[in-house]
Design a protein around this motif. Sequence first.
Motif, PDB file in Angstrom:
ATOM      1  N   ARG A 159       0.885  -1.169   0.000  1.00 48.50           N
ATOM      2  CA  ARG A 159       0.000   0.000   0.000  1.00 48.50           C
ATOM      3  C   ARG A 159       0.918   1.212   0.000  1.00 48.50           C
ATOM      4  N   TYR A 160       1.009   1.866  -1.161  1.00 50.27           N
ATOM      5  CA  TYR A 160       1.917   3.015  -1.241  1.00 50.27           C
ATOM      6  C   TYR A 160       1.346   4.209  -0.485  1.00 50.27           C
ATOM      7  N   PHE A 161       0.016   4.303  -0.433  1.00 54.17           N
ATOM      8  CA  PHE A 161      -0.639   5.454   0.201  1.00 54.17           C
ATOM      9  C   PHE A 161      -1.621   4.965   1.247  1.00 54.17           C
ATOM     10  N   PRO A 162      -1.882   5.798   2.259  1.00 54.84           N
ATOM     11  CA  PRO A 162      -2.910   5.437   3.248  1.00 54.84           C
ATOM     12  C   PRO A 162      -4.276   5.278   2.579  1.00 54.84           C
ATOM     13  N   ASP A 163      -5.149   4.507   3.211  1.00 48.12           N
ATOM     14  CA  ASP A 163      -6.440   4.155   2.607  1.00 48.12           C
ATOM     15  C   ASP A 163      -7.330   5.349   2.265  1.00 48.12           C
TER      16      ASP A 163
END
Length: 295
Positions: free
Chosen positions: A175-179
């Motif tokens: 997961r490169y970015f938070p949800d």
Amino acid sequence: MKFRSGFISIVGRPNAGKSTLLNALLGEKISIVSFKPQTTRNVIRGVKHMPGVQMIFIDTPGIHTKKKGPLNEFMVREALSSLRDVDAALFLVDAEKGVTDEDRFIIEGFGRLKSPVVLGVNKTDAVKKPALLPLIASLSALFSFAGVVPISALRGDGLEELSAVLAALLPEGPRYFPDDAVTDLPERFVVAEMIREKVFNLTREEVPYSVAVVVESFEEKKGGRVVAISAAINVERESQKGIVIGRRGAMLKRIGTSARAEIERFLGARVFLELFVRVAGEWTRSARAMKGFGY
Ligand SMILES: Nc1nc2c(ncn2[C@@H]2O[C@H](COP(=O)(O)OP(=O)(O)OP(=O)(O)O)[C@@H](O)[C@H]2O)c(=O)[nH]1
Ligand SMILES: [Mg+2]
């Protein structure tokens, strides 16, 4: 199930609908849109979250060969270099225009890519169905695409299929970015772009292409419920300053009113927007001045 993620660059000729598509895929407007070509100037990254998948889309300036000058060259460079190190590319064509010289130029570059390229045939709402098959056939004769999906970014047709085709091409990854992230762009940048979009849509001829917007102050008040923004609309000549201000300030007021509504939606806050117009010399001809404006 393993988590999949990756970066997907959206490329295509100016006005193909790349930014419209990015916004439609994200369900949120982060990239500006206009009916004029050469609207997008920088790469715009947006994150799409699906169960088990995170796709980072990169909207890019339209790739063209005809218009010259440092700003245009910067834009084309931005688009072409976005293709390095992506997991997949999405090549967007405008079904209304057919196959153009610019499309052929872009396709020539695909031979050097390691990542798969999916063909998105956009604006299917604006053409008759039978016109699509020969268009897809002539494009497919030029390159071996990993998938072909007819879509309408404007209406949202075909976007689920497009997302599924692209997701299937992505590798296992983190997961490169938070949800909850939609973009990694600074709020100030998006705000400046929203103002530039209004100038783009409300002014004519060379004026939109001579404008650079800089947010000079951005102040949160009342715990973030109110934001006071002050931004400069930079133009190249006195005559353009007059046009952007308009008779008794009417044009600047229109720009401000429509930009403010959109910025309020984006920030989820009440916004006080102060705009002023500044003559910045022929900044589109100077690499140094361009750099100062983020190009
Ligand atoms: N009819 C129709 N129009 C569309 C569609 N998608 C985009 N447009 C229109 O095409 C025009 C250009 O859209 P943009 O999203 O700004 O195009 P772009 O490819 O990002 O353009 P540049 O940033 O200049 O490269 C706008 O007027 C959009 O409303 C579509 O699916 N159907
Ligand atoms: Mg665009």
